[in-house]
Design an enzyme around this catalytic site. Structure first.
Site, PDB file in Angstrom:
ATOM      1  N   ASP A  35      85.528  66.430  46.570  1.00 30.43           N
ATOM      2  CA  ASP A  35      84.312  66.368  45.731  1.00 30.43           C
ATOM      3  C   ASP A  35      84.432  65.336  44.613  1.00 30.43           C
ATOM      4  O   ASP A  35      83.830  65.490  43.556  1.00 30.43           O
ATOM      5  CB  ASP A  35      83.994  67.747  45.117  1.00 30.43           C
ATOM      6  CG  ASP A  35      84.023  68.853  46.147  1.00 30.43           C
ATOM      7  OD1 ASP A  35      83.306  68.723  47.152  1.00 30.43           O
ATOM      8  OD2 ASP A  35      84.764  69.831  45.966  1.00 30.43           O
ATOM      9  N   HIS A  63      78.905  64.834  51.398  1.00 34.66           N
ATOM     10  CA  HIS A  63      78.814  63.600  50.616  1.00 34.66           C
ATOM     11  C   HIS A  63      77.366  63.397  50.200  1.00 34.66           C
ATOM     12  O   HIS A  63      76.464  63.419  51.038  1.00 34.66           O
ATOM     13  CB  HIS A  63      79.295  62.399  51.433  1.00 34.66           C
ATOM     14  CG  HIS A  63      80.714  62.521  51.909  1.00 34.66           C
ATOM     15  ND1 HIS A  63      81.791  62.514  51.041  1.00 34.66           N
ATOM     16  CD2 HIS A  63      81.237  62.679  53.142  1.00 34.66           C
ATOM     17  CE1 HIS A  63      82.908  62.641  51.740  1.00 34.66           C
ATOM     18  NE2 HIS A  63      82.597  62.749  53.012  1.00 34.66           N
TER      19      HIS A  63
END
Length: 370
Positions: A35, A63
């Site tokens: 992340d 994403h």
């Protein structure tokens, strides 16, 4: 970033980019627990690339890319696919993920909870079981599906029955699954952490070679994507975690929720011990620092620079998860900048204290930021 006419990027977990066979590729890797903002970095690099490729993992990835105020969430496709000039490839040489892989993933989590009182916090997308099938040489690949469906069906039944034998409560609609796969086949294809709390794919620089089928000498720049603080989804040791108002503020300002699961991310200060280990493994040639503006409101910012165990600084990142969960973090405190930097587009536009924060990270890691 690759310049016009220069070798251009390759990206595991987020894609890869290159111009011609034999050219150098640029690799983009996450340097923390995930992340970090790999998707955004891939999207930026893809503007100067001809090819963008994803070579690891499965649809448990998440994403996020924002283009012209439109938000795109990618779970499997390479993030650079938004660029119309880029040819996007998915080159993930793993077994196909079936419904029973995902169901088995869920059963395994339940068993861990019942037997050990805790689970791993996986996304239950079946990535672990499918890599297990690959390692056991019983997995089925895309080429198996498209080459001979009758042979594929027989092998599918064998694999499904193996899983039913391992997990007696697992229900598999074998004929229904095959019928769905037949429809997909007829539609055509575009073929192209801390253990055990980790993803099952190979997210290091070595995974580029095995995932894309290229020799090490074809790798050029290796970008380590680093969030300006640290987050982690799910279970596992997190030495710099701030389970307090600081962590809540980071979570709120950074909108820290998992793209795939929607789970709230745990938040804490930047951990340089972890990043040094990631650098040692992957040999980053540059850092891509993301979300620096989330720290705008903090009067002072802490950075974890060392781990202590029983009062003594330890010279390495612990391989043992139980040891990692017991370490005490030694922090360096830097002054904040109390300024909105969200509109800054160059390093020189940052306030002095923000520049010093970036330089401190570069100096401690020995890797330049870009």
């Amino acid at each position: 970033m690759a310049e016009h006419g220069a070798p251009a990027p390759a990206i595991p977990n987020g894609g890869c980019a290159g111009r011609l066979p034999g050219n150098k590729v640029t690799v983009v890797l996450g340097a923390q627990w995930g992340d970090e903002g790999k998707g955004k970095v891939v999207d930026l690099l893809a503007q100067d690339a001809d090819i963008v490729c994803r070579c690891q993992g499965g649809n448990n990835a998440g994403h996020t890319v924002v283009v012209d105020s439109v938000e795109y969430d990618f779970h499997l496709l390479p993030s650079g696919i938004i660029n119309p000039k880029v040819t996007a490839f998915i080159v993930i040489f793993i077994s196909l993920v079936f419904d029973f892989h995902q169901a088995a993933d869920g059963i395994q989590e339940q068993q861990r909870q019942e037997q050990a009182g805790k689970n791993l916090g996986t996304t239950k997308k079946g990535i672990g079981p499918v890599y297990s099938s690959k390692a056991a040489r019983s997995g089925l690949r895309m080429c198996d599906l498209v080459s001979d469906f009758d042979e594929f069906s027989e092998r599918f039944k064998v694999l499904a029955n193996q899983y039913k034998a391992i997990y007696p409560t697992l229900e598999i609609d074998i004929e229904g699954e095959l019928k769905k796969l037949k429809v997909i086949l007829n539609s055509g294809f575009f073929l192209i952490g801390t253990y055990p709390f980790v993803t099952s794919s190979n997210c290091t620089v070595g995974g580029v070679c095995t995932g894309l089928g290229m020799p090490p000498q074809n790798i050029g720049e290796v970008y380590g994507v680093v969030k300006a603080y640290t987050t982690r989804v799910g279970i596992g040791a997190f030495p710099t975690e701030q389970d307090n108002e600081i962590g809540e503020l980071l979570q709120m300002r950074g909108k820290e929720f998992g793209v795939t699961t929607g789970r709230k991310r745990r938040c804490g200060w930047l951990d340089l011990v972890q990043l040094r280990y990631a650098y040692m493994i992957n040999g980053f040639t540059a850092l891509a620092l993301t979300k620096l503006d989330i720290l705008d409101v903090f009067p002072e910012i802490k950075v974890g620079v060392a781990y202590k165990l029983e009062g003594e600084v330890i010279p390495h990142f612990p391989a043992n998860h139980e040891v990692l969960s017991k370490v005490e973090v030694k922090y360096e405190t830097l002054p904040g900048w109390d300024t909105d930097i969200s509109n800054a587009r160059t390093f020189d536009e940052l306030p002095v204290n923000a520049q010093n924060y970036v330089r401190f990270i570069e100096m401690e890691l020995g890797v330049p930021g870009k």
